[in-house]
Write a protein that holds these residues in place. Structure first.
Motif, PDB file in Angstrom:
ATOM      1  N   ALA A  53      70.651   3.930  38.107  1.00 49.32           N
ATOM      2  CA  ALA A  53      71.472   2.739  37.970  1.00 49.32           C
ATOM      3  C   ALA A  53      71.425   1.937  39.265  1.00 49.32           C
ATOM      4  CB  ALA A  53      72.904   3.146  37.650  1.00 49.32           C
ATOM      5  N   PRO A  54      71.352   0.604  39.164  1.00 53.09           N
ATOM      6  CA  PRO A  54      71.394  -0.222  40.374  1.00 53.09           C
ATOM      7  C   PRO A  54      72.647   0.095  41.192  1.00 53.09           C
ATOM      8  CG  PRO A  54      70.791  -1.546  38.460  1.00 53.09           C
ATOM      9  CD  PRO A  54      71.178  -0.193  37.946  1.00 53.09           C
ATOM     10  N   GLY A  55      72.454   0.189  42.508  1.00 49.73           N
ATOM     11  CA  GLY A  55      73.561   0.538  43.388  1.00 49.73           C
ATOM     12  C   GLY A  55      73.768   2.035  43.546  1.00 49.73           C
ATOM     13  N   ARG A  56      73.050   2.822  42.755  1.00 50.04           N
ATOM     14  CA  ARG A  56      73.183   4.280  42.858  1.00 50.04           C
ATOM     15  C   ARG A  56      71.851   4.954  43.144  1.00 50.04           C
ATOM     16  NH1 ARG A  56      77.238   6.649  38.375  1.00 50.04           N
ATOM     17  NH2 ARG A  56      78.860   5.052  38.437  1.00 50.04           N
ATOM     18  N   THR A  57      70.834   4.154  43.471  1.00 45.17           N
ATOM     19  CA  THR A  57      69.490   4.704  43.580  1.00 45.17           C
ATOM     20  C   THR A  57      68.765   4.085  44.759  1.00 45.17           C
ATOM     21  OG1 THR A  57      69.480   4.921  41.186  1.00 45.17           O
ATOM     22  CG2 THR A  57      67.357   5.100  42.298  1.00 45.17           C
ATOM     23  N   LEU A  58      68.440   4.907  45.746  1.00 45.64           N
ATOM     24  CA  LEU A  58      67.740   4.432  46.937  1.00 45.64           C
ATOM     25  C   LEU A  58      66.341   3.954  46.562  1.00 45.64           C
ATOM     26  CD1 LEU A  58      67.589   6.360  50.316  1.00 45.64           C
ATOM     27  CD2 LEU A  58      65.693   5.002  49.492  1.00 45.64           C
ATOM     28  N   GLY A  59      66.001   2.745  46.982  1.00 44.34           N
ATOM     29  CA  GLY A  59      64.652   2.226  46.768  1.00 44.34           C
ATOM     30  C   GLY A  59      64.457   1.534  45.438  1.00 44.34           C
ATOM     31  N   LEU A  60      65.506   1.431  44.634  1.00 41.23           N
ATOM     32  CA  LEU A  60      65.377   0.787  43.324  1.00 41.23           C
ATOM     33  C   LEU A  60      65.465  -0.718  43.472  1.00 41.23           C
ATOM     34  CD1 LEU A  60      65.282   1.629  40.208  1.00 41.23           C
ATOM     35  CD2 LEU A  60      67.663   0.878  40.190  1.00 41.23           C
ATOM     36  N   ALA A  79      70.603   5.463  28.807  1.00 38.77           N
ATOM     37  CA  ALA A  79      69.511   6.378  29.167  1.00 38.77           C
ATOM     38  C   ALA A  79      68.166   5.806  28.757  1.00 38.77           C
ATOM     39  CB  ALA A  79      69.717   7.730  28.490  1.00 38.77           C
ATOM     40  N   LEU A  80      67.120   6.179  29.496  1.00 46.66           N
ATOM     41  CA  LEU A  80      65.747   5.851  29.132  1.00 46.66           C
ATOM     42  C   LEU A  80      65.083   7.071  28.497  1.00 46.66           C
ATOM     43  CD1 LEU A  80      64.574   3.835  32.281  1.00 46.66           C
ATOM     44  CD2 LEU A  80      64.723   2.960  29.935  1.00 46.66           C
ATOM     45  N   PRO A  81      64.046   6.860  27.661  1.00 40.87           N
ATOM     46  CA  PRO A  81      63.365   8.007  27.048  1.00 40.87           C
ATOM     47  C   PRO A  81      62.525   8.796  28.057  1.00 40.87           C
ATOM     48  CG  PRO A  81      62.498   5.905  26.206  1.00 40.87           C
ATOM     49  CD  PRO A  81      63.568   5.565  27.184  1.00 40.87           C
ATOM     50  N   MET A  82      62.516  10.118  27.910  1.00 36.91           N
ATOM     51  CA  MET A  82      61.759  10.978  28.825  1.00 36.91           C
ATOM     52  C   MET A  82      60.270  10.702  28.776  1.00 36.91           C
ATOM     53  SD  MET A  82      63.789  14.611  28.422  1.00 36.91           S
ATOM     54  CE  MET A  82      62.287  15.553  28.618  1.00 36.91           C
ATOM     55  N   TYR A 117      78.596  10.597  40.577  1.00 39.91           N
ATOM     56  CA  TYR A 117      77.417  11.281  41.118  1.00 39.91           C
ATOM     57  C   TYR A 117      76.176  11.100  40.247  1.00 39.91           C
ATOM     58  CZ  TYR A 117      79.438  14.902  38.034  1.00 39.91           C
ATOM     59  OH  TYR A 117      79.984  15.577  36.975  1.00 39.91           O
ATOM     60  N   THR A 118      76.332  10.527  39.063  1.00 38.20           N
ATOM     61  CA  THR A 118      75.171  10.312  38.193  1.00 38.20           C
ATOM     62  C   THR A 118      74.369   9.114  38.699  1.00 38.20           C
ATOM     63  OG1 THR A 118      76.374  11.208  36.308  1.00 38.20           O
ATOM     64  CG2 THR A 118      74.428   9.873  35.830  1.00 38.20           C
ATOM     65  N   GLY A 119      73.084   9.339  38.981  1.00 42.33           N
ATOM     66  CA  GLY A 119      72.223   8.239  39.400  1.00 42.33           C
ATOM     67  C   GLY A 119      71.558   7.567  38.215  1.00 42.33           C
ATOM     68  N   GLY A 120      70.965   8.366  37.340  1.00 40.23           N
ATOM     69  CA  GLY A 120      70.287   7.837  36.157  1.00 40.23           C
ATOM     70  C   GLY A 120      70.134   8.936  35.133  1.00 40.23           C
ATOM     71  N   VAL A 121      69.867   8.539  33.880  1.00 40.89           N
ATOM     72  CA  VAL A 121      69.823   9.507  32.780  1.00 40.89           C
ATOM     73  C   VAL A 121      68.582   9.238  31.915  1.00 40.89           C
ATOM     74  CG1 VAL A 121      71.097  10.514  30.844  1.00 40.89           C
ATOM     75  CG2 VAL A 121      72.364   9.471  32.747  1.00 40.89           C
ATOM     76  N   ALA A 129      75.228   1.443  28.579  1.00 42.64           N
ATOM     77  CA  ALA A 129      76.247   2.277  27.935  1.00 42.64           C
ATOM     78  C   ALA A 129      77.505   1.451  27.731  1.00 42.64           C
ATOM     79  CB  ALA A 129      76.533   3.492  28.809  1.00 42.64           C
ATOM     80  N   ALA A 130      78.466   2.009  27.019  1.00 40.34           N
ATOM     81  CA  ALA A 130      79.708   1.269  26.728  1.00 40.34           C
ATOM     82  C   ALA A 130      80.386   0.797  28.007  1.00 40.34           C
ATOM     83  CB  ALA A 130      80.641   2.150  25.904  1.00 40.34           C
ATOM     84  N   ASN A 131      80.264   1.586  29.074  1.00 41.44           N
ATOM     85  CA  ASN A 131      80.890   1.199  30.346  1.00 41.44           C
ATOM     86  C   ASN A 131      79.966   0.352  31.210  1.00 41.44           C
ATOM     87  OD1 ASN A 131      79.016   3.025  31.222  1.00 41.44           O
ATOM     88  ND2 ASN A 131      80.486   4.554  31.952  1.00 41.44           N
ATOM     89  N   GLY A 132      78.800  -0.053  30.675  1.00 40.27           N
ATOM     90  CA  GLY A 132      77.882  -0.912  31.410  1.00 40.27           C
ATOM     91  C   GLY A 132      76.795  -0.173  32.164  1.00 40.27           C
ATOM     92  N   PHE A 133      76.903   1.159  32.270  1.00 37.75           N
ATOM     93  CA  PHE A 133      75.911   1.947  33.016  1.00 37.75           C
ATOM     94  C   PHE A 133      74.518   1.745  32.414  1.00 37.75           C
ATOM     95  CE2 PHE A 133      73.341   5.583  34.090  1.00 37.75           C
ATOM     96  CZ  PHE A 133      73.761   6.003  35.333  1.00 37.75           C
ATOM     97  N   THR A 134      73.560   1.413  33.274  1.00 37.12           N
ATOM     98  CA  THR A 134      72.187   1.165  32.827  1.00 37.12           C
ATOM     99  C   THR A 134      71.223   1.939  33.710  1.00 37.12           C
ATOM    100  OG1 THR A 134      72.834  -1.080  32.213  1.00 37.12           O
ATOM    101  CG2 THR A 134      70.477  -0.638  32.366  1.00 37.12           C
ATOM    102  N   THR A 135      70.283   2.655  33.105  1.00 38.62           N
ATOM    103  CA  THR A 135      69.229   3.320  33.869  1.00 38.62           C
ATOM    104  C   THR A 135      68.026   2.390  33.937  1.00 38.62           C
ATOM    105  OG1 THR A 135      69.963   5.527  33.228  1.00 38.62           O
ATOM    106  CG2 THR A 135      67.687   5.314  33.982  1.00 38.62           C
ATOM    107  N   VAL A 136      67.572   2.128  35.170  1.00 39.14           N
ATOM    108  CA  VAL A 136      66.433   1.242  35.413  1.00 39.14           C
ATOM    109  C   VAL A 136      65.303   2.069  36.003  1.00 39.14           C
ATOM    110  CG1 VAL A 136      65.640  -0.808  36.682  1.00 39.14           C
ATOM    111  CG2 VAL A 136      67.996  -0.697  35.820  1.00 39.14           C
ATOM    112  N   LEU A 137      64.085   1.806  35.574  1.00 38.66           N
ATOM    113  CA  LEU A 137      62.906   2.499  36.117  1.00 38.66           C
ATOM    114  C   LEU A 137      61.994   1.492  36.787  1.00 38.66           C
ATOM    115  CD1 LEU A 137      60.873   4.960  36.275  1.00 38.66           C
ATOM    116  CD2 LEU A 137      59.996   4.175  34.067  1.00 38.66           C
TER     117      LEU A 137
END
Ligand SMILES: [Zn+2]
Length: 563
Positions: A554-561, A398-401, A382-386, A530-538
């Motif tokens: 993350a690609p594939g978890r975010t509408l319109g990305l 994660a990306l910086p706030m 359920y995590t889209g991005g961090v 992340a270690a499991n490959g999870f990447t947050t893209v902006l």
């Protein structure tokens, strides 16, 4: 919004300025965007990070929890009193207008309405009328002559409730089948029979904010799609909510015309956020394995992220009131949670905000906890991005706030980690129209929600018409809810404050006599994996010296990305 579904909204957009490349600010929920609309600053400055935020220490009863709901007039006063007299830390447009002698008013939905002039709490300056008005101990006072005028106009007192629009149903009972027509007709009546005639009689310039609960209220609570993602928010009741807002706009325009005020009045329309259909499904959450008396078996309960995080970190789980949550006995945290041995000194504070969640790490173990929490988050479907507070350093995944406008001069505590939940579309022709997101809120699977970093939620409606705006102009430049106050202040010659420096821009290209739209260029930022490959893209756009945030996750978890 088409001439068929929302004729008045479509007309303003077609005849005036169509802000086609518009943006809600993230998190895409109401009071953060209300704060940006009010002040022209991004959320890192206003500190209004969510409809539910953590304030360190609770207030006196009945507000004892350190997790507070911002959509409450009494709470807004408490926040002001704690944070320097104005918790937003910036001048609002209405405040600047009344300081220059304008007649000012804000009316409509509880919370965002009073935020428009957040320090006006006596009834003596800006007229604030919302859902709590007239309820002793809840609403803001109203001047006696305003009360008399409301009564003389034949309007009931206090503000009527939502009636048949007011019950969102339950896991086994569909929600509402009607829009919020009756309550909003009352607000329209106050605006057109009391406020606008009063402003005309005063003979001074005026500024009025009409905060329509619809379509938000009706899309949240519609009963068209219980436990099904289709039609979701696109059923007949959701559309009736859009139509209701459009009809109210038409009534306001008709009144301006009847009063002879239309030729020199600018009208701007903005939505605080887009909208999506809510999903309560997850294949990875441990929270779905328990049975709850009011949740469809196998669906996510409220507080699922807190339940999962408490298990993953082996921390005690307490609800917003400090009581232990026993999931094995069918309990779940309904309005946020505290994790840690001592509820007065939690290790993690969880503040749900629909399609996103704010995590605060107020304890001395924050630096050690943050990477563990991010690693946990990247393992849940359920995590889209961090996003992580810059003060905690770079964390893979994660990306910086600071890159999304959440670090600035805020007076309220800054979140440590911000999570957007996963979003996707059901496959219609325009994916933004049929967006779906996992969310933590009271709504059922198939009802409406927002708050995520999907383009369905960041792409709001923005349009303007009037003597100071171009006519028939489609603005291609990126714009956001933080641009309104700056643009209107420019038109009216008003001064806004700059205690913080995260401000929107003047949308000069949209103004009569304004030049061409500024060039925009696209930005793509990627976190370390992340270690499991999870990447947050902006995905963002830069124009006129400002950055506009389209979608992130993350690609594939975010509408319109665009990955
Ligand atoms: Zn909403």
């Amino acid at each position: 919004m088409t001439p068929e579904t929302a004729p008045a909204l479509a007309a303003v957009r077609a005849e005036g300025v169509d802000f086609a490349n518009s943006h809600s600010l993230y998190p895409t929920v109401t009071t953060p965007n209300a704060s940006a609309i009010a002040t022209g600053h991004l959320l890192g400055d206003t500190g209004d990070f969510g409809n539910t935020i953590f304030v360190g220490q609770g207030f006196p009863p009945p507000f004892g929890s350190a997790l507070v709901a911002v959509e409450d007039d009494v709470m807004l006063g408490l926040l002001n009193s704690r944070y320097g007299g104005n918790f937003l830390g910036e001048t609002t447009l209405l405040q600047a207008a009344r300081a220059k002698g304008y007649s000012t008013a804000a009316l409509g939905k509880n919370g965002p309405t009073a935020i428009q002039d957040v320090t006006a709490r006596t009834g003596a300056d800006t007229i604030v009328i919302d859902d709590s008005s007239g309820f002793r101990g809840e609403g803001l006072p109203m001047a006696s002559d305003v009360l008399v005028a409301i009564k003389a106009a034949g309007l009931e007192r206090p503000t009527p409730d939502r009636g048949l629009n007011g019950s969102g149903g339950a896991y086994n009972m569909p929600g509402v089948q009607v829009a919020n027509v009756e309550q909003q007709n009352w607000y329209v009546g106050v605006a057109t029979n009391v406020l606008l005639p009063r402003f005309k009689a005063a003979g001074k310039p005026f500024m009025m904010v009409f905060w329509s609960r619809d379509p938000d209220g009706t899309q949240h609570d519609q009963g068209d799609s219980l436990n099904s993602l289709e039609p979701g928010i696109n059923g007949p009741t959701g559309k009736a909510g859009v139509r209701n807002a459009s009809n109210d706009l038409q009534a306001l325009r008709d009144s301006l015309k009847a009063l002879g005020l239309d030729a020199d009045t600018d009208i701007v329309v903005t939505a605080d956020h887009g909208f999506s259909t809510m999903s309560r499904q997850s294949a990875t959450s441990s929270a779905v394995k328990f049975r709850y008396p009011d949740v469809v078996p196998g669906f996510l309960p409220r507080g699922f992220l807190a339940i999962d995080m408490a298990r993953a970190l082996n921390l005690r789980l307490l609800d917003a009131n400090g009581f232990d949550v026993e999931t094995a006995k069918g309990f779940y945290p309904k309005a946020g949670a505290f994790l840690g041995a001592d509820p007065a000194h939690p290790s993690v504070v969880y503040a749900p905000n629909g399609g996103s969640a704010l995590l605060y790490l107020p304890g001395p173990d924050a630096a050690a906890l943050a990477p563990r929490i991010v690693a946990f988050l990247t393992g849940e479907d359920y995590t889209g991005g961090v996003f992580v507070n810059d003060a905690l350093g770079a964390i893979p995944g994660a990306l910086p706030m600071s890159r999304i406008g959440l670090i600035g001069s805020a007076r309220t505590p800054q979140p440590s980690i911000v999570v957007t939940f996963r979003s996707f579309s059901t496959g219609c022709a325009d994916p933004e129209i049929c967006g779906v997101e996992v969310a933590d809120s009271s709504q059922q699977h198939g009802q409406g929600i927002h708050g995520a970093f999907s383009r369905a939620d960041t792409h709001n409606f923005m349009a303007a018409i009037g003597p100071d705006f171009k006519r028939g102009f489609r603005d291609p430049a990126p714009v956001s809810n933080a641009d309104w106050a700056n643009t209107l202040a420019q038109i009216l010659g008003l001064e806004l404050s700059s205690n913080g420096h995260a401000r929107g821009r003047v949308m000069a290209e949209a103004l009569a006599g304004g030049g061409a739209a500024p060039d925009a260029h696209e930005i793509v930022l990627r976190s370390e994996p992340a270690a499991n490959g999870f990447t947050t893209v902006l995905n963002a756009q830069e124009a006129g010296g400002e950055t506009y945030f389209d979608a992130a996750g993350a690609p594939g978890r975010t509408l319109g990305l665009k990955p």
